[in-house]
Design a protein around this motif. Structure first.
Motif, PDB file in Angstrom:
ATOM      1  N   GLN A  25       0.819  -1.212   0.000  1.00  0.00           N
ATOM      2  CA  GLN A  25       0.000   0.000   0.000  1.00  0.00           C
ATOM      3  C   GLN A  25       0.854   1.263   0.000  1.00  0.00           C
ATOM      4  O   GLN A  25       0.553   2.223  -0.722  1.00  0.00           O
ATOM      5  N   VAL A  26       1.908   1.280   0.807  1.00  0.00           N
ATOM      6  CA  VAL A  26       2.714   2.505   0.931  1.00  0.00           C
ATOM      7  C   VAL A  26       3.818   2.588  -0.114  1.00  0.00           C
ATOM      8  O   VAL A  26       4.352   3.671  -0.361  1.00  0.00           O
ATOM      9  N   ALA A  27       4.166   1.461  -0.728  1.00  0.00           N
ATOM     10  CA  ALA A  27       5.191   1.447  -1.784  1.00  0.00           C
ATOM     11  C   ALA A  27       4.733   0.517  -2.899  1.00  0.00           C
ATOM     12  O   ALA A  27       5.295  -0.565  -3.102  1.00  0.00           O
ATOM     13  N   PRO A  28       3.685   0.915  -3.635  1.00  0.00           N
ATOM     14  CA  PRO A  28       3.110   0.028  -4.653  1.00  0.00           C
ATOM     15  C   PRO A  28       4.070  -0.331  -5.783  1.00  0.00           C
ATOM     16  O   PRO A  28       3.829  -1.301  -6.511  1.00  0.00           O
ATOM     17  N   ASP A  29       5.154   0.426  -5.919  1.00  0.00           N
ATOM     18  CA  ASP A  29       6.124   0.141  -6.976  1.00  0.00           C
ATOM     19  C   ASP A  29       7.303  -0.701  -6.479  1.00  0.00           C
ATOM     20  O   ASP A  29       8.261  -0.933  -7.222  1.00  0.00           O
ATOM     21  N   ALA A  30       7.236  -1.162  -5.236  1.00  0.00           N
ATOM     22  CA  ALA A  30       8.348  -1.922  -4.652  1.00  0.00           C
ATOM     23  C   ALA A  30       8.491  -3.294  -5.312  1.00  0.00           C
ATOM     24  O   ALA A  30       7.511  -3.919  -5.723  1.00  0.00           O
ATOM     25  N   GLN A  31       9.744  -3.765  -5.405  1.00  0.00           N
ATOM     26  CA  GLN A  31      10.045  -5.131  -5.812  1.00  0.00           C
ATOM     27  C   GLN A  31      10.218  -5.933  -4.523  1.00  0.00           C
ATOM     28  O   GLN A  31      11.163  -5.696  -3.770  1.00  0.00           O
ATOM     29  N   ILE A  32       9.317  -6.870  -4.290  1.00  0.00           N
ATOM     30  CA  ILE A  32       9.237  -7.502  -2.971  1.00  0.00           C
ATOM     31  C   ILE A  32       9.591  -8.980  -3.033  1.00  0.00           C
ATOM     32  O   ILE A  32       9.082  -9.729  -3.873  1.00  0.00           O
ATOM     33  N   GLU A  33      10.460  -9.385  -2.107  1.00  0.00           N
ATOM     34  CA  GLU A  33      10.743 -10.794  -1.861  1.00  0.00           C
ATOM     35  C   GLU A  33      10.328 -11.096  -0.419  1.00  0.00           C
ATOM     36  O   GLU A  33      10.537 -10.277   0.466  1.00  0.00           O
ATOM     37  N   VAL A  34       9.745 -12.264  -0.213  1.00  0.00           N
ATOM     38  CA  VAL A  34       9.360 -12.690   1.136  1.00  0.00           C
ATOM     39  C   VAL A  34      10.041 -14.015   1.433  1.00  0.00           C
ATOM     40  O   VAL A  34       9.886 -14.978   0.679  1.00  0.00           O
ATOM     41  N   ALA A  35      10.796 -14.067   2.521  1.00  0.00           N
ATOM     42  CA  ALA A  35      11.464 -15.294   2.945  1.00  0.00           C
ATOM     43  C   ALA A  35      10.655 -15.934   4.064  1.00  0.00           C
ATOM     44  O   ALA A  35      10.313 -15.272   5.046  1.00  0.00           O
ATOM     45  N   GLU A  36      10.354 -17.217   3.910  1.00  0.00           N
ATOM     46  CA  GLU A  36       9.620 -17.958   4.937  1.00  0.00           C
ATOM     47  C   GLU A  36      10.238 -19.341   5.081  1.00  0.00           C
ATOM     48  O   GLU A  36      10.345 -20.076   4.105  1.00  0.00           O
ATOM     49  N   ILE A  37      10.626 -19.674   6.303  1.00  0.00           N
ATOM     50  CA  ILE A  37      11.343 -20.927   6.515  1.00  0.00           C
ATOM     51  C   ILE A  37      10.411 -22.123   6.698  1.00  0.00           C
ATOM     52  O   ILE A  37      10.825 -23.267   6.548  1.00  0.00           O
ATOM     53  N   VAL A  38       9.139 -21.873   7.008  1.00  0.00           N
ATOM     54  CA  VAL A  38       8.170 -22.952   7.199  1.00  0.00           C
ATOM     55  C   VAL A  38       7.228 -22.962   5.999  1.00  0.00           C
ATOM     56  O   VAL A  38       6.317 -22.135   5.912  1.00  0.00           O
ATOM     57  N   PRO A  39       7.416 -23.867   5.046  1.00  0.00           N
ATOM     58  CA  PRO A  39       6.628 -23.827   3.808  1.00  0.00           C
ATOM     59  C   PRO A  39       5.129 -23.965   4.022  1.00  0.00           C
ATOM     60  O   PRO A  39       4.337 -23.441   3.235  1.00  0.00           O
ATOM     61  N   GLU A  40       4.718 -24.658   5.082  1.00  0.00           N
ATOM     62  CA  GLU A  40       3.279 -24.825   5.331  1.00  0.00           C
ATOM     63  C   GLU A  40       2.571 -23.490   5.520  1.00  0.00           C
ATOM     64  O   GLU A  40       1.391 -23.354   5.192  1.00  0.00           O
ATOM     65  N   LEU A  41       3.292 -22.484   6.051  1.00  0.00           N
ATOM     66  CA  LEU A  41       2.661 -21.191   6.261  1.00  0.00           C
ATOM     67  C   LEU A  41       2.238 -20.549   4.949  1.00  0.00           C
ATOM     68  O   LEU A  41       1.228 -19.845   4.883  1.00  0.00           O
ATOM     69  N   VAL A  42       2.999 -20.808   3.896  1.00  0.00           N
ATOM     70  CA  VAL A  42       2.623 -20.298   2.584  1.00  0.00           C
ATOM     71  C   VAL A  42       1.358 -20.998   2.107  1.00  0.00           C
ATOM     72  O   VAL A  42       0.459 -20.370   1.533  1.00  0.00           O
TER      73      VAL A  42
END
Length: 216
Positions: free
Chosen positions: A80-97
Motif C-alpha cells: 500500500q505505501v510502496a506500490p512500486d516496490a520489488q518484494i521478496e518474502v522469505a519464509e522458513i516454514v513452507p506450510e505457512l505459505v
C-alpha cells in the motif's frame, strides 16, 4: 462465543509445532504450548514495520526483503505505501505459505500474486544483497522465542551481514514483542543510525511492541 477450531499443524526446522486455529473470521497461529504468535485481529505493529521503514527510506521502486510471511500484514502494508516496490518474502516454514491460500484466503486476498516467495532461512537469503530495505519479523524479537537459529540473525555478525546486504542509505527494520536495550546498541555498533519506536499491537489497542529502524 464460538470455539476455536484447529485447522492445521506445521513443524519448524527445530521440530517445534505451529498450530493454526480459526474462530469465525478470526485466525490464530500458536506454538504447541499455547503461546500465540499472531492473530488476524491484531495487525498494527506488523503494518508499522513496513510504513516506518518506507518513511525512512524515501525511495521510489525499492527492492525489499521481508523476513517472515506470518499473516501477511507487513506485506500488504508495504504494497500500500510502496506500490512500486520489488518484494521478496522469505519464509522458513513452507506450510505457512500453504495456509495463506488454503485457509486464510480472506485475510491474504491476492497480495502474493506479484511477490517472489523464497522458502528458506532469511539469514542465508540476505547474503545475496542488493536490497534497499530489509524488514525482519521472524520471531518474537531478538530473544529468539521460536527458533534458536534466529539468535545469529540478531547478533553483531548477523547485523553486519544485514548492513552489507543493504544499498547505501538502505533501511533495516526489526519487529519485537518486547523492548531490548542491548539490541539497539548492537545495531549502532554494526553501523546503523537507529530509531526505536513503540507501537500498539492493534491499530488503537493491544500490547505495545517495538520496532527498530536502522539506516545504513
Amino acid at each position: 462465543m464460538l470455539p476455536w477450531t484447529h485447522l492445521d499443524t506445521a513443524t519448524t526446522p527445530e521440530g517445534d509445532l505451529l498450530r493454526l486455529f480459526q474462530r469465525g473470521t478470526e485466525f490464530s497461529i500458536r506454538l504447541q504450548g499455547g503461546n500465540e504468535l499472531m492473530n488476524s485481529r491484531l495487525s498494527g505493529s506488523e503494518e508499522a514495520l513496513a510504513t516506518l521503514a518506507v518513511q525512512r527510506l524515501g525511495r521510489k521502486a525499492p527492492r525489499v526483503l521481508i523476513g517472515g510471511l506470518g499473516m501477511g500484514f507487513t506485506l500488504r502494508a508495504l504494497q500500500q505505501v510502496a506500490p512500486d516496490a520489488q518484494i521478496e518474502v522469505a519464509e522458513i516454514v513452507p506450510e505457512l505459505v500453504g495456509w495463506a491460500t488454503q485457509h486464510m484466503g480472506a485475510v491474504f486476498g491476492d497480495c502474493l500474486n506479484d511477490v517472489e516467495m523464497r522458502i528458506g532461512d532469511v539469514a542465508r537469503i540476505i547474503e545475496g544483497g542488493g536490497y534497499d530495505a530489509i524488514l525482519l519479523d521472524v520471531d518474537n524479537g531478538p530473544d529468539g522465542l521460536t527458533r534458536a537459529g534466529n539468535d545469529g540473525l540478531y547478533s553483531e555478525a548477523g547485523l553486519h551481514a544485514a548492513r552489507s546486504a543493504l544499498t547505501q542509505g538502505g533501511v533495516l527494520a526489526v519487529w519485537s514483542a518486547h523492548p531490548d536495550k542491548r539490541f539497539a546498541k548492537r545495531m549502532e555498533a554494526a553501523g546503523f543510525e537507529v530509531d526505536e519506536v513503540a507501537v500498539r499491537a492493534g491499530r488503537k489497542r493491544g500490547a505495545r511492541h517495538v520496532i527498530w529502524v536502522g539506516v545504513r
